[in-house]
Design a protein around this motif. Structure first.
Motif, short mmCIF file in Angstrom:
data_model
loop_
_atom_site.label_atom_id
_atom_site.label_comp_id
_atom_site.label_asym_id
_atom_site.label_seq_id
_atom_site.Cartn_x
_atom_site.Cartn_y
_atom_site.Cartn_z
N ALA A 40 76.02 -63.03 -5.76
CA ALA A 40 75.59 -63.79 -5.39
C ALA A 40 74.15 -63.71 -5.04
N MET A 42 72.59 -63.06 -1.98
CA MET A 42 72.37 -61.67 -1.61
C MET A 42 72.11 -60.11 -2.34
N ARG A 68 80.68 -64.09 -11.09
CA ARG A 68 82.13 -63.44 -11.36
C ARG A 68 82.62 -63.86 -11.98
N ASP A 227 70.88 -65.06 5.39
CA ASP A 227 71.58 -65.44 4.31
C ASP A 227 72.26 -66.96 3.81
N THR A 228 71.80 -68.15 3.11
CA THR A 228 72.51 -68.42 2.54
C THR A 228 73.10 -69.05 1.71
#
Ligand code: SER
Length: 583
Positions: A40, A42, A68, A227-228
């Motif tokens: 991700a 983040m 992923r 965090d978007t």
């Protein structure tokens, strides 16, 4: 609106709100032993959520390459991809919910930006539980934007909470934005979050305000982070009114090529190939080669599964994997220069792997024919085909079907599970997906890695030695570097002694921010070369070590224990690997 325009608008919008653009980090996590790939946006930024200052500032915007692997088996549904790009805007202890939500809404609905009909949007917020209260604040902000209460839903942790992706670390409630496709509700209870296809998830604003501790408790974080995440492929499909990501311009040329060469048009196989070879191309662009280990193993699985699906589609063309890769490179090279830079490596590796797999299949086929003399194949035999000859169970199944031979799949699965049990212990943690292990011990080992890096250049009298990989757990460090022979006992001892000498000298570890130019002038080492265009963080340990690095590190070398090299071995052609601990 195509994906390129979407990304451009996103960056422009957030630059207008004083965000600095940072480029995508590598798909391979730098110092994170808990996970094979960046999962991700983040993920590479975690150090900045827990105290490190980011050289580009407190407001950032980016698009991050992600993989992923957990979704591999779901490929073929409308939105789960192995490789995807994620747009994100970040507040590192700066703005909070009000700004984040208002900006998300403005970007989605304003005609100047995406111009989505606001009546088609619904929102979810965290319902609250024993760990954290109901997120009334986010809901109130949506209401202040004149969203009717009926379109704001409160959902539990499973839906509206993000992180920690590992066992511990930053996490918090999130609020998600959904687009109503107009499809009938699948049931009375159908609401955003339902997977029937009525609600399309577009964006997720996460409010990282808690730190999950090892004992399961949630403590408030000192710094609050926004965090978007907006998946580029999904958002592009929605904006183009497409039902599935494979219908967008990002996939169309790949799908077209497969269809042109296929004798039958099984959609699922076509999508699996498109997804897997796109992911493979991006993994190869990180200079990972197919192997039986770690990232290389996932890569091998993706390539080989694609080749199996070629068979199902009746595609017999040689080197077809690299033909697809060429299209992936062509479609994405403007955003990801590493694709073009490593083009010949990517194509060569695919060719080699195709050849290897073909040999595997031939041997497997011979063995299969030997075994299949009778009328059935036992699970044990199928497992031998798999474990000793690398012959995938799906191939055994296909052949058995073709030849009308009975296969005991249940027995195979039992054998397979037994085998898995043995190798699970180590693998489990790493496939889960997780965040950097931010323990004190890893921090110390990280600083020791810098000392080791510098020491090797001195002991081996070779100033061209650079880091080729690093992986740190709380127990040990692992450091890969370019060198063309085994190190002698004496060299290892000298390296160890030099590192320990520097530890005993109690040298302060200093962090500075500077431009890449300045860092180069100081002869800083680092693998982050083109990561941040403006400023980089540089860690110096006296005059012994200067490295471009995201941290974190200890403040003084005297915090480290006695350094001990446990192992020195080859890790790839021309690359040595050292494992070391404190003892
Ligand atoms: N971390 C969140 C996600 O991946 C938001 O970026 O959805």
């Amino acid at each position: 609106m195509n994906a390129k325009e979407l990304k451009k608008k996103y960056f422009e919008f957030f630059k207008g709100k004083n965000h600095a653009f940072i480029s995508s980090a590598s798909l391979i996590p730098e110092h994170d032993p808990t996970v094979l790939f960046t999962t991700a946006g983040m993920h590479p930024l975690v150090p900045y959520f827990i105290g490190e200052t980011h050289p580009a500032g407190k407001r950032l915007v980016n698009v991050q390459k992600c993989i992923r692997t957990g979704d591999i088996d779901e490929v073929g549904d409308p939105s789960h991809l192995t490789f995807f790009e994620m747009l994100g805007n970040w507040s590192l202890g700066d703005y909070w919910k009000k700004e984040a939500i208002n900006w998300s809404y403005e970007f989605l609905t304003d005609k100047k930006w995406l111009g989505i009909d606001k009546n088609k949007l619904s929102f979810t917020c965290f319902k609250g539980d024993k760990d954290a209260p109901k997120d009334e604040e986010s809901a109130k902000i949506w209401e202040s934007l004149e969203i009717p209460k009926e379109r704001i839903y409160f959902l539990p942790k499973e839906d509206n909470w993000w992180g920690p992706a590992g066992e511990t670390g930053p996490c918090g409630p999130c609020t998600e934005m959904f687009y109503d496709t107009g499809k009938e509700k699948c049931s009375k209870d159908c609401k955003p979050g339902c997977s029937c296809g009525k609600y399309f998830e577009i964006w997720n604003d996460v409010f990282l305000e808690y730190d999950k501790k090892a004992d399961g408790s949630f403590k408030t974080l000192k710094q609050k982070t926004v965090d978007t995440g907006m998946g580029v492929e999904r958002a592009a499909a929605m904006l183009q009114g497409k039902k599935i990501v494979y219908d967008t311009e990002m996939f169309a040329p790949i799908i077209g090529k497969i269809k042109d060469n296929a004798k039958n048009q099984n959609e699922k196989s076509i999508e699996i190939i498109a997804d897997h070879l796109k992911a493979s191309t991006f993994i190869l662009a990180e200079k990972i080669t197919p192997s039986n280990l770690d990232q290389g193993y996932i890569l091998r699985r993706l390539i080989r599964k694609s080749i199996r699906h070629f068979r199902l589609l009746g595609i017999e063309k040689e080197n077809f994997t690299s033909e697809i890769a060429k299209i992936v490179i062509q479609t994405h090279k403007d955003s990801y220069s590493e694709l073009n830079e490593n083009k010949s490596f990517i194509l060569d590796e695919l060719k080699k792997e195709e050849k290897k797999f073909k040999r595997t299949l031939e041997t497997g086929l011979r063995e299969f024919n030997k075994l299949a003399k009778g009328e059935k194949i036992t699970g044990k035999q199928a497992f031998i085909l798999f474990s000793s000859y690398g012959f995938p169970i799906e191939m055994t199944e296909e052949l058995a079907k073709e030849k009308n031979i009975e296969l005991n799949k249940k027995e195979f699965e039992k054998e397979f599970e037994k085998h898995q049990e043995l190798s699970r212990k180590g693998a489990e943690k790493r496939f889960k997906g997780g965040l950097s292990d931010s323990s004190e011990q890893s921090k110390k080992l990280h600083t020791a890695t810098h000392l080791l890096n510098a020491a090797l250049r001195i002991v081996l009298k070779n100033n061209n030695i650079i880091q080729k990989g690093s992986n740190i757990t709380s127990e040990r460090l692992r450091f890969d570097f370019n060198f063309d022979r085994k190190l002698t006992k004496e060299e290892l001892k000298q390296t160890e002694d030099l590192v320990n000498e520097k530890i005993k000298e109690s040298i302060p570890v200093k962090k500075e921010e500077m431009t890449l130019e300045e860092a180069k002038k100081r002869d800083a080492r680092g693998v982050f070369e083109d990561k941040y265009k403006q400023k980089v963080s540089v860690y110096t340990i006296g005059d012994f070590s200067v490295e471009i690095c995201g941290g974190p590190h200890v403040n003084n070398t005297n915090e480290l224990g006695n350094f001990k090299i446990k192992k020195e071995e080859s890790s790839a052609a021309g690359i040595r690997r050292i494992k070391a601990v404190f003892k």
